[in-house]
Scaffold this motif. Structure first.
Motif, short mmCIF file in Angstrom:
data_model
loop_
_atom_site.label_atom_id
_atom_site.label_comp_id
_atom_site.label_asym_id
_atom_site.label_seq_id
_atom_site.Cartn_x
_atom_site.Cartn_y
_atom_site.Cartn_z
N VAL A 1 6.86 -2.21 -6.08
CA VAL A 1 5.55 -2.81 -5.80
C VAL A 1 4.46 -2.14 -6.63
CG1 VAL A 1 3.85 -3.27 -3.99
CG2 VAL A 1 6.28 -3.57 -3.51
N LEU A 2 4.55 -0.84 -6.78
CA LEU A 2 3.57 -0.13 -7.62
C LEU A 2 3.67 -0.58 -9.07
CD1 LEU A 2 3.90 3.46 -6.12
CD2 LEU A 2 1.86 2.00 -6.01
N ARG A 3 4.87 -0.85 -9.54
CA ARG A 3 5.06 -1.36 -10.91
C ARG A 3 4.37 -2.70 -11.12
NH1 ARG A 3 11.40 -0.39 -11.92
NH2 ARG A 3 11.34 1.87 -11.95
N ALA A 4 4.19 -3.44 -10.04
CA ALA A 4 3.53 -4.74 -10.12
C ALA A 4 2.01 -4.59 -10.15
CB ALA A 4 3.94 -5.62 -8.94
N GLY A 5 1.53 -3.33 -10.14
CA GLY A 5 0.10 -3.08 -10.24
C GLY A 5 -0.64 -2.97 -8.92
N VAL A 6 0.09 -2.89 -7.83
CA VAL A 6 -0.52 -2.76 -6.51
C VAL A 6 -0.88 -1.30 -6.27
CG1 VAL A 6 -0.08 -3.06 -4.03
CG2 VAL A 6 0.79 -4.74 -5.67
N GLY A 7 -1.99 -1.05 -5.60
CA GLY A 7 -2.40 0.31 -5.28
C GLY A 7 -1.46 0.97 -4.28
N VAL A 8 -1.54 2.28 -4.19
CA VAL A 8 -0.63 3.05 -3.33
C VAL A 8 -0.73 2.64 -1.87
CG1 VAL A 8 -0.07 5.37 -2.49
CG2 VAL A 8 -0.57 5.02 -4.90
N ARG A 9 -1.94 2.50 -1.36
CA ARG A 9 -2.14 2.15 0.05
C ARG A 9 -1.54 0.77 0.36
NH1 ARG A 9 -7.63 3.33 3.06
NH2 ARG A 9 -6.60 3.84 5.01
N ALA A 10 -1.82 -0.20 -0.51
CA ALA A 10 -1.27 -1.55 -0.32
C ALA A 10 0.24 -1.56 -0.49
CB ALA A 10 -1.92 -2.53 -1.30
N ALA A 11 0.76 -0.78 -1.42
CA ALA A 11 2.21 -0.69 -1.64
C ALA A 11 2.90 -0.10 -0.41
CB ALA A 11 2.52 0.13 -2.88
N LEU A 12 2.28 0.90 0.20
CA LEU A 12 2.83 1.49 1.42
C LEU A 12 2.87 0.45 2.54
CD1 LEU A 12 3.95 3.85 3.02
CD2 LEU A 12 1.59 4.55 3.49
N LYS A 13 1.82 -0.33 2.65
CA LYS A 13 1.78 -1.38 3.67
C LYS A 13 2.89 -2.40 3.44
CE LYS A 13 -1.25 -4.70 5.90
NZ LYS A 13 -2.57 -5.30 5.97
N VAL A 14 3.11 -2.79 2.19
CA VAL A 14 4.18 -3.73 1.87
C VAL A 14 5.54 -3.12 2.24
CG1 VAL A 14 5.42 -4.87 -0.03
CG2 VAL A 14 2.92 -4.96 0.06
N ALA A 15 5.74 -1.85 1.88
CA ALA A 15 7.02 -1.19 2.18
C ALA A 15 7.25 -1.10 3.69
CB ALA A 15 7.05 0.20 1.55
N LEU A 16 6.23 -0.74 4.43
CA LEU A 16 6.36 -0.65 5.89
C LEU A 16 6.71 -2.01 6.49
CD1 LEU A 16 3.33 1.68 6.72
CD2 LEU A 16 5.75 2.28 6.82
N THR A 17 6.02 -3.05 6.01
CA THR A 17 6.28 -4.40 6.50
C THR A 17 7.67 -4.89 6.10
OG1 THR A 17 3.92 -4.91 6.36
CG2 THR A 17 5.41 -6.78 6.45
N ALA A 18 8.04 -4.63 4.86
CA ALA A 18 9.30 -5.14 4.33
C ALA A 18 10.53 -4.45 4.90
CB ALA A 18 9.30 -5.02 2.81
N ASP A 19 10.45 -3.15 5.11
CA ASP A 19 11.66 -2.37 5.33
C ASP A 19 11.84 -1.73 6.70
OD1 ASP A 19 12.44 -2.92 2.74
OD2 ASP A 19 11.62 -1.08 1.93
N THR A 20 10.82 -1.66 7.52
CA THR A 20 10.93 -0.89 8.76
C THR A 20 12.07 -1.37 9.65
OG1 THR A 20 8.61 -0.24 8.70
CG2 THR A 20 9.72 -0.13 10.84
N VAL A 21 12.14 -2.66 9.93
CA VAL A 21 13.19 -3.16 10.82
C VAL A 21 14.57 -2.94 10.21
CG1 VAL A 21 14.15 -5.21 11.95
CG2 VAL A 21 11.69 -4.78 12.02
N SER A 22 14.71 -3.27 8.93
CA SER A 22 16.00 -3.13 8.26
C SER A 22 16.47 -1.68 8.27
CB SER A 22 15.89 -3.65 6.83
OG SER A 22 17.14 -3.60 6.17
N ILE A 23 15.59 -0.76 7.92
CA ILE A 23 15.97 0.66 7.90
C ILE A 23 16.29 1.13 9.32
CG2 ILE A 23 15.20 3.02 7.44
CD1 ILE A 23 13.50 1.86 5.13
#
Length: 169
Positions: A81-103
């Protein structure tokens, strides 16, 4: 159905965009689960190895493995997500949303399997039992988490939110 819901691609299949619910194939679910498994496996194995080498109690070793699985799982998603140019805070939010249940599902399953295999946690790093139980636990976690991910993706949740940033996952 409310007017806004009718036009929301996440709520209707006939208006779905390619990265939304219509993309919830088994292949997409497998790819999402493999992505999750990569981070989980790195953290899980590292935690088990460090905990075993340090002589930690089994509960502390499992806790360390879980924490590291979340760290590496979120980190791998954030990297893309960071490679796509998203800031760290927004990237963390995406990661939390995307992966929390799966992990969380994956960690519940793989740690339950390792703990359930008699003697595996105490077998030591040179033992086939230790490594075999760990490998088997990750396989079980993968197989049982894949349908969970497919279900979440079909509803525009979980790993589906990452597609907006990098379509390869």
């Amino acid at each position: 159905m409310a007017h806004d819901e009718h036009h929301d691609p996440a709520t209707t299949a006939h208006h779905a965009d390619p990265s939304g619910p219509a993309a919830a194939t088994w292949g997409v679910a497998v790819a999402a689960t493999l992505h999750c498994l990569t981070g989980c496996a790195i953290g899980e194995v590292l935690g088990m190895v460090v905990g075993t080498m340090a002589g930690l109690h089994n509960a502390a070793t499992v806790a360390l493995s879980i924490v590291l699985a979340f760290v590496f799982g979120y980190g791998l998603t954030m990297r893309g997500v960071l490679r796509a140019g998203v800031g760290v805070r927004a990237a963390l939010k995406v990661a939390l949303t995307a992966d929390t249940v799966s992990i969380a599902v994956m960690e519940l399953l793989d740690n339950a399997v390792v703990v359930a295999v008699p003697g595996a946690m105490d077998a030591g790093l040179s033992s086939v039992l230790f490594w075999g139980a760990l490998a088997f636990s990750l396989l079980v976690a993968f197989l049982l988490t894949t349908p969970v991910n497919r279900w979440m993706i079909s509803r525009g949740r979980g790993h589906a939110v990452v597609h907006h940033y990098h379509g390869s996952h």
